[in-house]
Write an enzyme that holds these catalytic residues in place. Structure first.
Site, PDB file in Angstrom:
ATOM      1  N   THR A 168     -71.322  81.329-102.920  1.00  0.00           N
ATOM      2  CA  THR A 168     -71.431  80.671-104.224  1.00  0.00           C
ATOM      3  C   THR A 168     -72.297  79.424-104.144  1.00  0.00           C
ATOM      4  OG1 THR A 168     -69.226  81.517-104.732  1.00  0.00           O
ATOM      5  CG2 THR A 168     -70.065  79.806-106.181  1.00  0.00           C
ATOM      6  N   TYR A 188     -64.445  86.049 -93.114  1.00  0.00           N
ATOM      7  CA  TYR A 188     -64.747  86.313 -94.524  1.00  0.00           C
ATOM      8  C   TYR A 188     -65.211  87.757 -94.658  1.00  0.00           C
ATOM      9  CZ  TYR A 188     -67.087  85.658 -99.110  1.00  0.00           C
ATOM     10  OH  TYR A 188     -67.505  85.759-100.414  1.00  0.00           O
ATOM     11  N   LYS A 218     -60.491  85.259 -95.335  1.00  0.00           N
ATOM     12  CA  LYS A 218     -60.748  85.353 -96.772  1.00  0.00           C
ATOM     13  C   LYS A 218     -61.033  86.820 -97.070  1.00  0.00           C
ATOM     14  CE  LYS A 218     -64.001  83.980-100.416  1.00  0.00           C
ATOM     15  NZ  LYS A 218     -65.264  83.247-100.727  1.00  0.00           N
ATOM     16  N   ILE A 248     -59.799  81.267-102.223  1.00  0.00           N
ATOM     17  CA  ILE A 248     -61.101  80.604-102.161  1.00  0.00           C
ATOM     18  C   ILE A 248     -61.836  81.058-103.406  1.00  0.00           C
ATOM     19  CG2 ILE A 248     -63.240  80.303-100.880  1.00  0.00           C
ATOM     20  CD1 ILE A 248     -61.708  80.610 -98.314  1.00  0.00           C
TER      21      ILE A 248
END
Length: 293
Positions: free
Chosen positions: A45, A133, A161, A204
């Site tokens: 992001t 992740y 995540k 997250i």
């Protein structure tokens, strides 16, 4: 620091595509005031894909400086080359970041053993806590629960995540991981509450960029076991969870942050392009549904 509402922070840019320091400070102040648990700086992001390594490190270091110890900062350090990921990770040793978020290698699609060796090598190169992740929709690579369980045995790999949106992954990972301190975090806002009800410890979040207090409250309600109230709040946020992805992330959320006055511009570097007018109307309606406008 690795539980609750952790924002996957957008990287504000000026008209030239350089970091907008004033807007970055404004965003950080907003999250400190809202009670956000931590910031992930320069993850997906945060437009890691369009920043070179020096710029990447600079944004994280500016975030650390502007945070001034008021909120923990996690550095995004993923790469599809193990040596590159190690090099980037080591640049954050002794800087003040509290850990690293490292995405699975993208595009080259390694086997599960390759994923294990990749993350093991990174973890062994640093004392910084590591958050795995997994986001196969972006990387083309799915790190399976048995691989996560193997990696969880490494001392400084402390969390994952999980952004598949597949809720069965929570129980699959829990069954396989022996360490009860290993933290499961959702990387999918739309299923985050359900993820936490199954045993996850936080999100997250992309939504937190523009609804920070609401995401803090949602995670707090989940931690208290108050899922009835949490579901009412989540229903109000659901249009945001969904429509912040009406175009590729972070295009919609940067436009929304500008629309709410949280930063000056919604500039991105190519190949990311501005939010289209039809999508603006969709995001605007979602902001109104959430009570943000």
């Amino acid at each position: 620091m690795f539980t609750g509402s952790i924002v996957a922070l957008i990287t504000p840019m000026d008209d030239n595509g350089d970091v907008d320091r004033a807007s970055l400070k404004s965003l950080i102040d907003y999250h400190v005031a809202s009670g956000t648990a931590a910031i992930v700086s320069v993850g997906t992001t945060g437009e890691s894909a369009t920043l070179n390594h020096d710029e990447h490190v600079d944004v994280v270091m500016q975030t650390l400086e502007l945070a001034g110890g008021r909120i923990p900062v996690i550095a995004g350090t993923g790469a599809n080359s193990t040596s590159e990921a190690i090099s980037l990770t080591q640049r954050f040793n002794d800087t003040g970041v509290v850990g690293c978020l490292t995405v699975t290698p993208y595009y080259n699609r390694p086997m599960q053993e390759g994923l294990y060796q990749h993350f093991k090598a990174i973890a062994e190169s640093t004392d910084l806590p590591q958050i795995l992740y997994n986001v196969p929709s972006r990387t083309g690579c799915d790190m399976l629960p048995p691989t996560i369980a193997r990696l969880a045995k490494i001392k400084n790999i402390v969390a994952v995540k999980e952004a598949t949106g597949n809720l069965s992954r929570v129980s699959q990972i829990q069954v396989l991981v022996d360490d009860e301190d290993f933290i499961l975090l959702s990387g999918d806002d739309a299923s985050g509450l359900d993820f936490m009800q199954l045993g996850g410890k936080g999100v997250i979040s992309v939504t937190a960029n523009i609804a920070a207090r609401e995401m803090v409250e949602l995670c707090a309600l989940a931690a208290q076991g108050n899922f009835a109230e949490g579901r009412r709040l989540n229903q109000r946020l659901m249009p945001l969870h969904q429509h912040l992805f009406v175009e590729a992330n972070p295009i919609p959320v940067k436009w929304a942050a500008k629309r709410l006055g949280l930063m000056a511009n919604d500039t991105m570097r190519l190949p990311m392009t501005p939010l289209t007018d039809p999508a603006k109307r969709i995001v605007e309606d979602a902001l109104k549904s959430a009570g943000l406008l």
